[in-house]
Design an enzyme around this catalytic site. Structure first.
Site, short mmCIF file in Angstrom:
data_model
loop_
_atom_site.label_atom_id
_atom_site.label_comp_id
_atom_site.label_asym_id
_atom_site.label_seq_id
_atom_site.Cartn_x
_atom_site.Cartn_y
_atom_site.Cartn_z
NE ARG A 16 -2.02 -2.22 3.28
CZ ARG A 16 -2.44 -2.63 4.48
NH1 ARG A 16 -3.59 -2.20 4.96
NH2 ARG A 16 -1.70 -3.45 5.21
CB THR A 79 0.83 -11.15 11.63
OG1 THR A 79 -0.57 -11.47 11.70
CG2 THR A 79 0.98 -9.85 10.87
CD GLU A 155 -6.87 -8.54 10.97
OE1 GLU A 155 -6.45 -7.57 10.32
OE2 GLU A 155 -6.67 -8.67 12.20
CG ASN A 228 -1.21 -0.28 7.00
OD1 ASN A 228 -0.24 -0.92 7.40
ND2 ASN A 228 -2.38 -0.34 7.60
CG ASN A 377 40.24 39.32 7.90
OD1 ASN A 377 39.64 39.12 6.84
ND2 ASN A 377 39.83 40.19 8.79
CG ASN A 386 39.61 22.67 -4.23
OD1 ASN A 386 39.11 23.35 -5.12
ND2 ASN A 386 38.94 21.74 -3.58
NE ARG A 440 47.66 44.71 -6.78
CZ ARG A 440 47.38 45.10 -5.56
NH1 ARG A 440 46.63 44.36 -4.76
NH2 ARG A 440 47.84 46.24 -5.11
C1 UD1 Z 1 -2.34 -5.88 11.47
C2 UD1 Z 1 -3.30 -6.76 12.29
C3 UD1 Z 1 -4.53 -5.93 12.65
C4 UD1 Z 1 -4.10 -4.67 13.40
C5 UD1 Z 1 -3.04 -3.89 12.63
C6 UD1 Z 1 -2.48 -2.81 13.50
C7 UD1 Z 1 -3.04 -9.05 11.49
C8 UD1 Z 1 -3.61 -10.12 10.65
N1 UD1 Z 1 -3.70 -7.89 11.50
O1 UD1 Z 1 -3.00 -5.55 10.26
O2 UD1 Z 1 -5.41 -6.68 13.46
O3 UD1 Z 1 -5.22 -3.85 13.63
O4 UD1 Z 1 -1.96 -4.74 12.23
O5 UD1 Z 1 -1.59 -1.95 12.80
O6 UD1 Z 1 -2.04 -9.26 12.15
N2 UD1 Z 1 4.30 -8.91 8.41
C9 UD1 Z 1 5.28 -9.87 8.34
N3 UD1 Z 1 5.00 -11.04 7.69
C10 UD1 Z 1 3.79 -11.31 7.11
C11 UD1 Z 1 2.79 -10.30 7.20
C12 UD1 Z 1 3.09 -9.12 7.85
O7 UD1 Z 1 6.38 -9.70 8.85
O8 UD1 Z 1 3.63 -12.39 6.57
C13 UD1 Z 1 4.61 -7.65 9.11
C14 UD1 Z 1 4.52 -6.43 8.22
O9 UD1 Z 1 5.79 -6.14 7.66
C15 UD1 Z 1 4.07 -5.33 9.18
C16 UD1 Z 1 3.31 -6.11 10.26
O10 UD1 Z 1 3.66 -7.46 10.13
O11 UD1 Z 1 5.15 -4.67 9.77
C17 UD1 Z 1 1.80 -5.93 10.14
O12 UD1 Z 1 1.39 -6.35 8.84
P1 UD1 Z 1 0.35 -5.52 8.00
O13 UD1 Z 1 0.16 -6.20 6.69
O14 UD1 Z 1 0.69 -4.09 8.01
O15 UD1 Z 1 -0.96 -5.79 8.87
P2 UD1 Z 1 -2.25 -4.89 8.98
O16 UD1 Z 1 -3.13 -5.18 7.79
O17 UD1 Z 1 -1.92 -3.50 9.24
CA CA Z 2 -0.05 -2.35 9.33
#
Ligand code: UD1
Ligand code: CA
Length: 456
Positions: A16, A79, A155, A228, A377, A386, A440
């Site tokens: 995003r 996550t 979600e 995001n 000065n 240079n 000069r």
């Molecule tokens: C997530 C939460 C949501 C919460 C929000 C808060 C989940 C499913 N949802 O949504 O409930 O309200 O954060 O900001 O957890 N990441 C990984 N590996 C992955 C997926 C994501 O490391 O496979 C990392 C991303 O880099 C990011 C973080 O996890 O830093 C959150 O992922 P993101 O996709 O931003 O989740 P949200 O949709 O914001």
């Molecule tokens: Ca996020």
């Protein structure tokens, strides 16, 4: 005291953001957002910090260096799957694991600590950091049962229209009993709108097992902002900027117009320093007490002494002493070092040069690759020559030298102590101590010549 571990989720691409740069590396007030998160965690009493990397893994590791340990999430399956990658490091350890997203740079260490404290005092297996907002769009919603206990997180994309009305959101920060976390992660499924393994599902799993699941509701929704997209990035920048500026003001720095003053998270500023509008201070800059900075100065990774003025000027990677004046409209390029009571005036550029105490370059000069002593000065329009198109050469100007206006010092060249350069000279060889150098063409006056020309 139980052991505290932390897992930071930073493997996502951040689609995003529509950016070539991986999301968690986008800077907020000059510092990558994931580094804010890591620095906040590091200020707590944490045994081990594990960052889950994936997209841009090498760059993220390079950015954070030894502030964290790393595990690789090769495919971004959600996550929960991300946290699971930390299993080789954390499984079997007894203690509490704090999980924080790499895209929530504003959550303060105090808030994380309050979450940990509540988790401990309620003897919970999981505690979620939640917040209440009028516009919960995009966040996971917290569902509570008839007793007010958290039962589930749903979600945005999976929520019914009724669930979407819930204003309590999941901030993406949690703490878990470490062993319970890794057991529960094995049970998470990806049967949802995004086909991902959601970490929030661990809450429902533990709750159904009859474990205590708690929530800590922070008053401050602003702190929990998840970045995001670029709009949220600008909001994070504004909130972080206000927070940084407030900290400096409470420490005795005057900031005339905080909205137009940008100070990096790691800058240090002494008391009674006044920051005028339009100032940008970046990196690990240190500014002393009683300084006057701005209006419109840009200072990057530099050290400024006490009672110094930097007026409408650019200072990059340089040192400036005490009671020194720079500007207006001066440019200190990297590796410049000015002593005390130095004056660098209008339209002067200094590059990779050292200038001793009480030295003055007041107008329209270029000083590059030079070592300039004390009490020198340098007259208006004088320059160090240079560069011959291939190589750079050094100019050495010893103490107490006086350089008349519009002189060219063709490097490599040395002006010995106390020497005097006549205005308009082009100096190509060493000037001995105490000598006057004039280089000069002599002036010739042709008397009556103008009227003779006009009468033709
Ligand atoms: C997530 C939460 C949501 C919460 C929000 C808060 C989940 C499913 N949802 O949504 O409930 O309200 O954060 O900001 O957890 N990441 C990984 N590996 C992955 C997926 C994501 O490391 O496979 C990392 C991303 O880099 C990011 C973080 O996890 O830093 C959150 O992922 P993101 O996709 O931003 O989740 P949200 O949709 O914001
Ligand atoms: Ca996020």
């Amino acid at each position: 005291m139980t052991n505290i571990f932390a897992v930071v989720l930073a493997a996502g691409q951040g689609t995003r953001m529509k950016s070539k740069l991986y999301k968690v590396l986008h800077p907020v007030c000059g510092k990558p957002m994931v580094e804010h998160v890591i620095d906040h965690i590091s200020s707590l009493n944490v045994e081990r910090v594990v960052t889950v990397v994936g997209h841009g893994a090498e760059l993220v590791k390079e950015t954070l260096g030894n502030k964290s340990e790393y595990v690789l999430q090769e495919e971004q399956l959600g996550t929960a799957h991300a946290v699971q990658q930390a299993e080789p490091i954390l499984s079997g350890l007894s203690g509490t694991t704090l999980v924080v997203c790499g895209d929530t740079p504003l959550i303060r260490p105090e808030t994380m600590q309050a979450l940990l404290d509540q988790h401990a005092s309620q003897n919970a297996k999981a505690t979620i950091l939640t917040a209440v907002t009028d516009d919960p769009t995009g966040y996971g919603r917290i569902l509570r049962d008839e007793h007010g206990q958290v039962s589930q997180i749903v979600e945005q994309k999976d929520a019914t229209s009724e669930q979407q009305l819930v204003k309590e959101i999941n901030t993406g920060t949690y703490c878990f009993d470490n062993e319970a976390l890794f057991e529960a992660l094995k049970l998470v499924k990806n049967e949802n709108a995004q086909g991902e393994f959601y970490l929030p599902d661990v809450i429902e799993i533990l709750q159904k097992q009859g474990e205590t699941v708690a929530a800590y509701v922070t008053e401050n929704f602003d702190e929990t902002l998840g970045v995001n997209d670029r709009f949220a990035l600008s909001q994070a920048e504004e909130l972080m900027r206000a927070r940084i500026n407030e900290r400096h003001m409470r420490n005795g720095v005057t900031i005339i117009n905080p909205i137009s003053t940008h100070i990096s998270a790691d800058a240090v500023i002494g008391s009674d320093t006044v920051i005028l509008p339009g100032v940008i201070i970046e990196g690990k800059t240190v500014i002393g007490e009683d300084c006057k900075i701005g209006p419109n100065s840009h200072i990057v990774d530099s050290q400024i002494g006490n009672a110094t003025t930097i007026h409408s000027s650019v200072v990059l990677n340089s040192q400036v002493g005490n009671e020194t004046a720079v500007g207006p409209f001066a440019h200190l390029r990297p590796e410049s070092s000015l002593g005390n009571h130095v004056k660098i005036g209008n339209f002067v550029e200094v590059k990779k040069s050292t200038l001793g105490d009480d030295t003055k370059v007041s107008h329209l000069s270029y000083i590059g690759d030079a070592e300039v002593g004390k009490n020198v000065n340098i007259g208006c329009g004088s320059i160090t020559v240079n560069y011959d198109g291939k190589n750079k050469y050094k100019t050495t100007i010893e103490d107490d030298v006086f350089i008349g206006c519009n002189s060219n010092l063709v490097a490599p060249v040395t002006l010995k102590k106390g020497s005097f350069i006549a205005a308009g000279s082009t100096i190509t060889k060493e000037v001995p101590e105490d000598a006057l150098a004039i280089a000069r063409a002599r002036q010739e006056n042709k008397l009556g010549y103008v009227s003779k020309l006009n009468s033709k």
